[in-house]
Design a protein around this motif. Structure first.
Motif, PDB file in Angstrom:
ATOM      1  N   PRO A   1       0.820  -1.222   0.000  1.00 46.38           N
ATOM      2  CA  PRO A   1       0.000   0.000   0.000  1.00 46.38           C
ATOM      3  C   PRO A   1       0.851   1.269   0.000  1.00 46.38           C
ATOM      4  O   PRO A   1       0.978   1.964   1.005  1.00 46.38           O
ATOM      5  CB  PRO A   1      -0.820  -0.135   1.288  1.00 46.38           C
ATOM      6  N   ILE A   2       1.452   1.583  -1.128  1.00 46.48           N
ATOM      7  CA  ILE A   2       2.340   2.739  -1.228  1.00 46.48           C
ATOM      8  C   ILE A   2       1.523   4.007  -1.462  1.00 46.48           C
ATOM      9  O   ILE A   2       0.691   4.071  -2.354  1.00 46.48           O
ATOM     10  CB  ILE A   2       3.358   2.538  -2.358  1.00 46.48           C
ATOM     11  N   ASP A   3       1.788   5.006  -0.649  1.00 42.90           N
ATOM     12  CA  ASP A   3       1.058   6.266  -0.761  1.00 42.90           C
ATOM     13  C   ASP A   3       1.749   7.261  -1.684  1.00 42.90           C
ATOM     14  O   ASP A   3       1.110   7.960  -2.453  1.00 42.90           O
ATOM     15  CB  ASP A   3       0.888   6.908   0.625  1.00 42.90           C
ATOM     16  N   LYS A   4       3.077   7.339  -1.595  1.00 45.66           N
ATOM     17  CA  LYS A   4       3.789   8.353  -2.369  1.00 45.66           C
ATOM     18  C   LYS A   4       5.231   7.927  -2.573  1.00 45.66           C
ATOM     19  O   LYS A   4       5.821   7.284  -1.710  1.00 45.66           O
ATOM     20  CB  LYS A   4       3.727   9.710  -1.656  1.00 45.66           C
ATOM     21  N   VAL A   5       5.786   8.306  -3.731  1.00 43.22           N
ATOM     22  CA  VAL A   5       7.184   8.003  -4.044  1.00 43.22           C
ATOM     23  C   VAL A   5       7.924   9.306  -4.326  1.00 43.22           C
ATOM     24  O   VAL A   5       7.427  10.161  -5.049  1.00 43.22           O
ATOM     25  CB  VAL A   5       7.284   7.062  -5.265  1.00 43.22           C
ATOM     26  N   PHE A   6       9.100   9.442  -3.727  1.00 43.66           N
ATOM     27  CA  PHE A   6       9.965  10.591  -3.965  1.00 43.66           C
ATOM     28  C   PHE A   6      11.102  10.143  -4.881  1.00 43.66           C
ATOM     29  O   PHE A   6      11.821   9.198  -4.562  1.00 43.66           O
ATOM     30  CB  PHE A   6      10.529  11.135  -2.658  1.00 43.66           C
ATOM     31  N   ILE A   7      11.266  10.821  -6.024  1.00 43.62           N
ATOM     32  CA  ILE A   7      12.279  10.455  -7.014  1.00 43.62           C
ATOM     33  C   ILE A   7      13.238  11.627  -7.201  1.00 43.62           C
ATOM     34  O   ILE A   7      12.822  12.782  -7.318  1.00 43.62           O
ATOM     35  CB  ILE A   7      11.622  10.101  -8.360  1.00 43.62           C
ATOM     36  N   GLN A   8      14.516  11.317  -7.236  1.00 43.73           N
ATOM     37  CA  GLN A   8      15.527  12.354  -7.436  1.00 43.73           C
ATOM     38  C   GLN A   8      15.384  12.987  -8.814  1.00 43.73           C
ATOM     39  O   GLN A   8      15.233  12.296  -9.822  1.00 43.73           O
ATOM     40  CB  GLN A   8      16.916  11.749  -7.283  1.00 43.73           C
ATOM     41  N   LYS A   9      15.405  14.302  -8.850  1.00 40.19           N
ATOM     42  CA  LYS A   9      15.326  15.015 -10.129  1.00 40.19           C
ATOM     43  C   LYS A   9      16.481  14.602 -11.034  1.00 40.19           C
ATOM     44  O   LYS A   9      17.618  14.497 -10.596  1.00 40.19           O
ATOM     45  CB  LYS A   9      15.387  16.532  -9.895  1.00 40.19           C
ATOM     46  N   GLY A  10      16.173  14.354 -12.302  1.00 43.84           N
ATOM     47  CA  GLY A  10      17.197  14.003 -13.262  1.00 43.84           C
ATOM     48  C   GLY A  10      17.629  12.551 -13.237  1.00 43.84           C
ATOM     49  O   GLY A  10      18.560  12.175 -13.958  1.00 43.84           O
ATOM     50  N   LEU A  11      16.954  11.727 -12.438  1.00 44.62           N
ATOM     51  CA  LEU A  11      17.311  10.315 -12.369  1.00 44.62           C
ATOM     52  C   LEU A  11      17.067   9.655 -13.723  1.00 44.62           C
ATOM     53  O   LEU A  11      16.000   9.798 -14.313  1.00 44.62           O
ATOM     54  CB  LEU A  11      16.480   9.626 -11.286  1.00 44.62           C
ATOM     55  N   LYS A  12      18.076   8.919 -14.207  1.00 44.57           N
ATOM     56  CA  LYS A  12      17.968   8.309 -15.539  1.00 44.57           C
ATOM     57  C   LYS A  12      18.306   6.821 -15.468  1.00 44.57           C
ATOM     58  O   LYS A  12      18.784   6.328 -14.459  1.00 44.57           O
ATOM     59  CB  LYS A  12      18.919   9.000 -16.518  1.00 44.57           C
TER      60      LYS A  12
ATOM     61  N   PRO B   1      15.016  17.327  -5.157  1.00 43.41           N
ATOM     62  CA  PRO B   1      16.493  17.327  -5.158  1.00 43.41           C
ATOM     63  C   PRO B   1      17.022  16.246  -4.230  1.00 43.41           C
ATOM     64  O   PRO B   1      16.328  15.787  -3.315  1.00 43.41           O
ATOM     65  CB  PRO B   1      16.834  18.731  -4.651  1.00 43.41           C
ATOM     66  N   ILE B   2      18.266  15.863  -4.447  1.00 38.68           N
ATOM     67  CA  ILE B   2      18.859  14.777  -3.663  1.00 38.68           C
ATOM     68  C   ILE B   2      18.906  15.119  -2.172  1.00 38.68           C
ATOM     69  O   ILE B   2      18.834  14.232  -1.313  1.00 38.68           O
ATOM     70  CB  ILE B   2      20.268  14.437  -4.202  1.00 38.68           C
ATOM     71  N   GLU B   3      18.982  16.413  -1.858  1.00 43.78           N
ATOM     72  CA  GLU B   3      19.014  16.821  -0.445  1.00 43.78           C
ATOM     73  C   GLU B   3      17.749  16.387   0.289  1.00 43.78           C
ATOM     74  O   GLU B   3      17.785  16.028   1.476  1.00 43.78           O
ATOM     75  CB  GLU B   3      19.187  18.341  -0.341  1.00 43.78           C
ATOM     76  N   LYS B   4      16.613  16.429  -0.411  1.00 43.80           N
ATOM     77  CA  LYS B   4      15.348  15.996   0.183  1.00 43.80           C
ATOM     78  C   LYS B   4      15.395  14.507   0.520  1.00 43.80           C
ATOM     79  O   LYS B   4      14.981  14.083   1.603  1.00 43.80           O
ATOM     80  CB  LYS B   4      14.205  16.280  -0.791  1.00 43.80           C
ATOM     81  N   LEU B   5      15.925  13.710  -0.403  1.00 38.41           N
ATOM     82  CA  LEU B   5      16.023  12.271  -0.171  1.00 38.41           C
ATOM     83  C   LEU B   5      16.995  11.963   0.960  1.00 38.41           C
ATOM     84  O   LEU B   5      16.752  11.066   1.774  1.00 38.41           O
ATOM     85  CB  LEU B   5      16.456  11.560  -1.449  1.00 38.41           C
ATOM     86  N   ASN B   6      18.102  12.712   1.012  1.00 38.66           N
ATOM     87  CA  ASN B   6      19.071  12.523   2.091  1.00 38.66           C
ATOM     88  C   ASN B   6      18.457  12.856   3.445  1.00 38.66           C
ATOM     89  O   ASN B   6      18.832  12.272   4.466  1.00 38.66           O
ATOM     90  CB  ASN B   6      20.306  13.390   1.856  1.00 38.66           C
ATOM     91  N   HIS B   7      17.520  13.798   3.421  1.00 33.43           N
ATOM     92  CA  HIS B   7      16.830  14.158   4.672  1.00 33.43           C
ATOM     93  C   HIS B   7      15.829  13.070   5.078  1.00 33.43           C
ATOM     94  O   HIS B   7      15.632  12.803   6.262  1.00 33.43           O
ATOM     95  CB  HIS B   7      16.111  15.495   4.491  1.00 33.43           C
TER      96      HIS B   7
END
Length: 244
Positions: free
Chosen positions: A22-33, A55-61
């Motif tokens: 049951p996934i609600d939301k996914v955060f993806i790094q900008k520019g991910l290829k 941005p990657i800073e958000k994911l690191n947080h």
């Protein structure tokens, strides 16, 4: 029972989606290829799961682990299938009462509505897979834990849920200002479902056309609308009043 609230790593998230977590939301790094990122994005579109490009800073947080550019939030509850939920409820020796939320997006409003729904004996809440508020820590807190006590079903489109409820003998009422009919003219004593719209757009036009009745709350002041959680409480307690 509360589950792990977060997973990370692109392969892990793809596997979770394929396993119907049951996934609600996914955060993806900008520019991910790459091939895996394209596979992930295709799965998200297919399943109607909301994604944010950050941005990657958000994911690191969000996590200190090796996220590989992707972090996903898993809902702490298990969502029900609409057909199974309706079938279970209509077999009870009482007139069912359902609540449909048409792309309600604020998690605190969602939590407040869930709390009121539990207090008013609502048999189930139906939300849309795409665009609906997720079940977060704020939702749980605002609901005072009611989110664990009332079944919630996710559907592709609210309009389709309306048709299914009608086919099951349930009258569907939409809360909207686009009518001259007040809620006090609606009979809530039989099998009923109430549709509440999103905070900014209200109920979608296609859903409004599909329901059995339109109803509004009288507003006597200069402000043209109520907060959706307050409006929902007014509708639900009118149903309770009539059923007592």
């Amino acid at each position: 029972m509360q589950k792990t609230s977060q997973i990370y790593g692109i392969r892990a998230v793809i596997e979770a989606i394929n396993s119907n977590e049951p996934i609600d939301k996914v955060f993806i790094q900008k520019g991910l290829k790459g091939d895996l990122s394209r596979e992930l994005e295709g799965l998200l579109r297919k399943k109607g799961i909301k994604a944010s490009y950050v941005p990657i800073e958000k994911l690191n947080h969000l996590t200190k682990n090796n996220h590989q550019g992707v972090v996903a939030n898993i809902s702490p509850i298990t969502f029900h299938q609409l057909e199974e939920l309706v079938e279970t409820v209509v077999q009870k020796d009482k007139a069912p009462l359902f609540l449909l939320l048409d792309q309600l997006s604020d998690v605190r409003n969602f939590g407040a509505i869930i709390r009121t729904a539990e207090c008013t004996g609502v048999d189930g809440i139906i939300i849309q897979k795409k665009g609906a508020a997720p079940v977060t820590a704020d939702t749980i807190k605002t609901s005072a834990g009611a989110v664990f006590k009332i079944p919630i079903a996710k559907v592709d489109h609210i309009k389709d849920a309306v048709y299914y409820l009608q086919a099951s003998g349930i009258s569907v009422v939409a809360a909207t200002e686009k009518t001259d009919n007040y809620i006090y003219n609606i009979d809530f004593t039989g099998p009923a479902a109430i549709v509440m719209g999103s905070e900014d757009r209200g109920i979608s036009p296609s859903t409004l056309k599909a329901v059995d009745h339109l109803a509004k709350i009288p507003l006597l002041g200069e402000i043209g609308s109520l907060n959706v959680s307050v409006a929902c409480a007014v509708f639900l307690y009118e149903a309770v009043r009539q059923r007592q």
